[in-house]
Scaffold this motif. Structure first.
Motif, PDB file in Angstrom:
ATOM      1  N   GLN A 765      94.184 -68.873 -29.564  1.00  0.00           N
ATOM      2  CA  GLN A 765      93.652 -67.497 -29.221  1.00  0.00           C
ATOM      3  C   GLN A 765      92.206 -67.476 -28.767  1.00  0.00           C
ATOM      4  OE1 GLN A 765      95.525 -64.713 -28.019  1.00  0.00           O
ATOM      5  NE2 GLN A 765      97.249 -65.952 -28.233  1.00  0.00           N
ATOM      6  N   GLU A 769      90.406 -67.240 -25.034  1.00  0.00           N
ATOM      7  CA  GLU A 769      89.310 -66.369 -24.784  1.00  0.00           C
ATOM      8  C   GLU A 769      88.256 -67.149 -24.231  1.00  0.00           C
ATOM      9  OE1 GLU A 769      88.723 -63.949 -28.060  1.00  0.00           O
ATOM     10  OE2 GLU A 769      90.263 -63.117 -28.155  1.00  0.00           O
ATOM     11  N   ARG A 772      89.042 -68.348 -20.524  1.00  0.00           N
ATOM     12  CA  ARG A 772      89.153 -67.240 -19.591  1.00  0.00           C
ATOM     13  C   ARG A 772      87.733 -66.939 -19.432  1.00  0.00           C
ATOM     14  NH1 ARG A 772      91.778 -64.033 -22.566  1.00  0.00           N
ATOM     15  NH2 ARG A 772      93.736 -64.917 -22.416  1.00  0.00           N
TER      16      ARG A 772
END
Length: 827
Positions: A765, A769, A772
């Motif tokens: 995760q 992030e 992205r």
């Protein structure tokens, strides 16, 4: 396409192939290419302790070169040079005088035709005449008539002329001031006889002021010259007469004398009477020569400027140049040269076409300028006067050889090539002066515009046996080649590499020459592909370099024996040159396949300690790194990978971070070999490599990722890498360095991809992030500088974005598959 098909297609493993950038990606910074050029310090040149023509390390024999130390007084200057320039001869006399008189080339009376006083009369005189004869024999100017200060018996005007104004003109024009100094009675009688002979000849011709006296002068011009002499020149010379050689003179008086000399120079220049045209030039020179014995450097420099302006030649020109050289040897006198006037005189002398007839004078002239160019203020002043161009033109004339019309060509040849010897001495001074000027950053445009590099290469080629010249030119190149524009200009000289290699072969034991030539070649090959090709293509070029390697690779007989630091400096420059040559694919492949080359490099790692020879060891490892890029079947580096890995392991444990970095880079290339990867895992090297990710240094992290990419290509290694916390450290590197270094960010993503191929990746995760955010061009902050922004955007788009999006898609697919699996279990 189904999710499983996408997943199967994405299972390709990344392998490091040296991380060399290809195709359009080459527009970005190449700071971390696996093939890297090496930098090093320029060889240190200690300043000469003493100012002299030839340094203490000169290869010239002491008894075969001109001296730097000598005594110089007024007596060393000669009277014959005091004659004015040869002009138009007087018309033949219509009336023959009672005494037979012949006129010399300058229009004066030939002394050989004058009656001489009987010897017994001169010897018979006693009293004041005898004491005067004794004075003449001990005077400081032994070949010139004496000048006694405050003389009541004979004034300067009487010594240069006659009793009547008209007679004085005739005597001055005939240069009657040049006479011998055997005794007082003989001299006085000689003057009187000349005077009366000229009176007789003049009255017989009915001499009038309109009679031409030479150079087309009319009587009116002669009258103007006479007035100028009486009003402007004669009073100054009479003032000079009041100073006796050897008397103590105050600084104030020296200043007044200098001002008087400068005033006399300006007055003569205004009337156009400098050079050899002034008829009474002899009287001026005689007085100026006499003042040299006052012993003031300031006054002597002022006198030298005026004497040079009067265009002396022969022995007098040589002595004036030696006088200036003697003054320039004292560094405290540098301030005396800052007004620039004497510098202009010296530079004018170097413009002479026939340097051979003034050989030794030119030598001391250039020698003076060489010494003065060591002063930064004077160096800049000389630079503004076109000093570099003047010296290069002089060098070309010296290399061209004496012309067939040279005045001294016969005598030079009779001395067995003496002209070549003096030319060599002068070129030593020329190249030493250029060496000093090269220290000034302002000199580079002049070196470039005057095409100095081709001329200097020609000097090297023509004087390759003269070590003094070769070392001076090598020092010039070693200074200038550190600048890119000069390096490219030197590389454009077609024969430079060939000449350098030839000198390295001929003078392999001359350390100070060898180290500078290797340093210059290293600079050339660091910036020029053509230079790499020329060194390699030169017949026997690589063999010359490897022979030098063997010569300076000294292996002490015992561990306590010290190696010469000079030898180590040569090896540092030589190995750096090999590393830079290896960047060229053809040269690198050949060197990697050269058993002797690789063996010598490995000997450095085996015999040298990084704590004592850090730069040498690091250069050797960097060269092996460049050679390890070429892993064909012929590569000796590839075949010796086990031994090389063992040597690198020792460096990883050293306290030198630079050595650790270079060793890691080599492992990044060699770890493409499965046996090397097994060696790394077997000796726990991967644990140390992972800790390098904490260094917070982009270069170190980049090199560590190069090793980890290859290690993680093997399935058996991935679990061990994940267990050591590799994934979290990689994510930290991506967060810390991504926006500043997209190339490093791309390598981190490749490593993360490999580590996640056969197992669940932790911290996904957090990674998603970051990816992205980094893949959104609009969300990123780009530099305001347009050039820097273009480079960063290109690197982001070409290197980082493809692998980041691929990694992002992989985690997205895994998330969907995991979600479907959870839902099916729930049903």
């Amino acid at each position: 396409m189904s999710l499983m098909e996408l997943q199967d297609k994405s299972e390709r493993v990344y392998m490091s192939t040296g991380l060399r950038r290809q195709t359009s990606a080459e527009i970005v910074s190449e700071a971390r290419r696996s093939l890297r050029t090496l930098a090093t310090q320029r060889p240190f040149t200690p300043q000469e302790k003493h100012r002299q023509l030839f340094g203490e390390s000169s290869s010239r024999a002491l008894d075969g070169r001109p001296p730097s130390a000598f005594s110089l007084h007024a007596r060393h200057f000669e009277a014959p040079d005091s004659r004015p320039g040869s002009g138009t001869r007087l018309s033949p006399l219509e009336h023959k005088p009672g005494l037979s008189v012949s006129l010399d080339e300058d229009g004066g009376v030939d002394e050989a035709t004058l009656p001489k006083p009987p010897a017994e009369r001169g010897n018979a005189r006693i009293g004041s005449g005898g004491s005067r004869a004794k004075l003449l024999r001990t005077a400081s100017i032994n070949r010139l008539p004496p000048m006694r200060p405050n003389s009541k018996n004979m004034s300067l005007e009487a010594r240069t002329g006659a009793d009547q104004p008209g007679d004085r003109e005739k005597l001055h024009c005939s240069d009657v001031t040049e006479h011998t100094t055997n005794s007082s009675s003989e001299t006085d009688l000689h003057i009187l006889t000349k005077h009366r002979i000229l009176q007789t000849a003049s009255s017989a011709r009915g001499s009038k002021p309109e009679v031409k006296l030479g150079h087309g002068d009319t009587g009116d011009d002669n009258m103007d010259e006479s007035v100028f002499w009486k009003t402007k020149v004669l009073p100054v010379l009479q003032d000079f007469e009041s100073f006796a050689p050897g008397d103590a003179v105050s600084d104030e008086t020296v200043g007044e004398l200098c001002n008087a000399c400068n005033g006399l120079h300006d007055a003569l220049a205004e009337k156009g009477m400098l050079g050899r045209q002034f008829k009474k030039r002899s009287a001026i020179l005689r007085t100026l020569f006499r003042l040299i014995d006052v012993g003031s450097d300031q006054l002597n420099l002022t006198l030298a400027k005026l004497i040079l302006a009067l265009n002396v030649s022969g022995n007098n020109l040589l002595n004036i140049c030696k006088l200036i050289f003697k003054i320039s040897r004292n560094a405290s006198n540098d301030a005396l040269f800052l007004n620039g006037c004497i510098l202009d005189s010296l530079l004018s002398l170097l413009h002479c076409e026939d340097v051979w007839s003034k050989g030794e004078a030119v030598l001391y002239c250039v020698g003076s300028l060489k010494l003065l160019s060591g002063n930064s203020a004077l160096s800049r002043m000389l630079l503004s006067k076109g000093f570099i161009g003047v010296l290069l033109q002089l060098s070309k004339r010296l290399m061209h050889g004496p012309s067939s019309t040279s005045a001294n060509i016969t005598s030079h040849k009779s001395e067995g090539g003496g002209q070549r010897i003096i030319a060599g001495h002068i070129l030593v001074q020329v190249t030493a002066a250029l060496r000093n000027i090269a220290d000034q950053s302002e000199s580079r445009p002049s070196f470039l515009s005057s095409k100095a590099f081709s001329t200097l290469c020609l000097i090297l080629e023509n004087h390759r046996k003269d070590l003094d010249i070769c070392i001076n030119v090598a020092r010039i190149f070693s200074k200038l080649s550190t600048y890119t524009e000069c390096c490219h200009a030197l590389a454009e000289s077609p024969r430079c590499c060939s000449v350098f290699l030839d000198l390295l072969s001929k003078h392999s034991r001359k350390q100070d020459l060898v180290v500078r030539l290797l340093f210059t070649l290293g600079n050339l090959t660091a910036k020029s592909t053509e230079a790499r090709e020329r060194v390699y293509e030169e017949e026997g070029g690589i063999d010359v370099l490897l022979d030098l390697f063997q010569v300076y690779q000294e292996t002490p007989s015992s561990p306590k024996q010290c190696r010469a630091p000079e030898s180590e400096d040569v090896l540092v420059k030589l190995i750096r040159l090999l590393a830079n040559l290896a960047i060229h694919p053809t040269v690198g492949t050949a060197l990697a396949a050269n058993t002797l080359c690789v063996q010598l490099l490995l000997e450095v790692l085996e015999c040298r300690c990084v704590q004592e020879s850090e730069e040498l060891v690091i250069n050797a490892v960097a060269t092996i790194n460049n050679l390890s890029f070429y892993q064909g079947e012929s590569s000796v580096v590839h075949s010796q990978h086990t031994h090389i890995s063992q040597l690198l392991l020792k460096l990883l444990l050293s306290s030198s971070m630079d050595a650790v970095l270079e060793a890691t880079r080599v492992f990044g290339n060699l770890s493409q070999i499965k046996d090397v990867r097994h060696f790394i895992m077997q000796h726990k090297v991967e644990q140390y490599v992972v800790t390098l990710l904490d260094s917070k240094t982009p270069d170190v992290c980049f090199s560590a990722c190069g090793v980890l990419i290859n290690l993680s290509a093997d399935p058996e290694n991935r679990a061990m890498l994940r267990a050591t916390g590799t994934v979290q450290k990689l994510i930290d590197c991506l967060r810390d360095f991504g926006p500043q270094d997209w190339h490093l960010a791309a390598v981190v993503c490749q490593t993360l991809w490999n580590c996640s191929l056969d197992g669940e990746l932790q911290h996904t995760q957090e990674l998603l992030e970051i990816l992205r955010f980094y893949t959104d061009r609009g969300a990123l902050h780009w530099p305001s500088d347009e050039g820097v922004r273009q480079v960063q955007e290109a690197c982001w788009e070409l290197l980082f974005l493809p692998v980041a999006e691929r990694l992002r898609r992989r985690f997205y697919i895994e998330d969907i598959i995991t979600l479907k699996h959870v839902k099916s279990e729930a049903v």
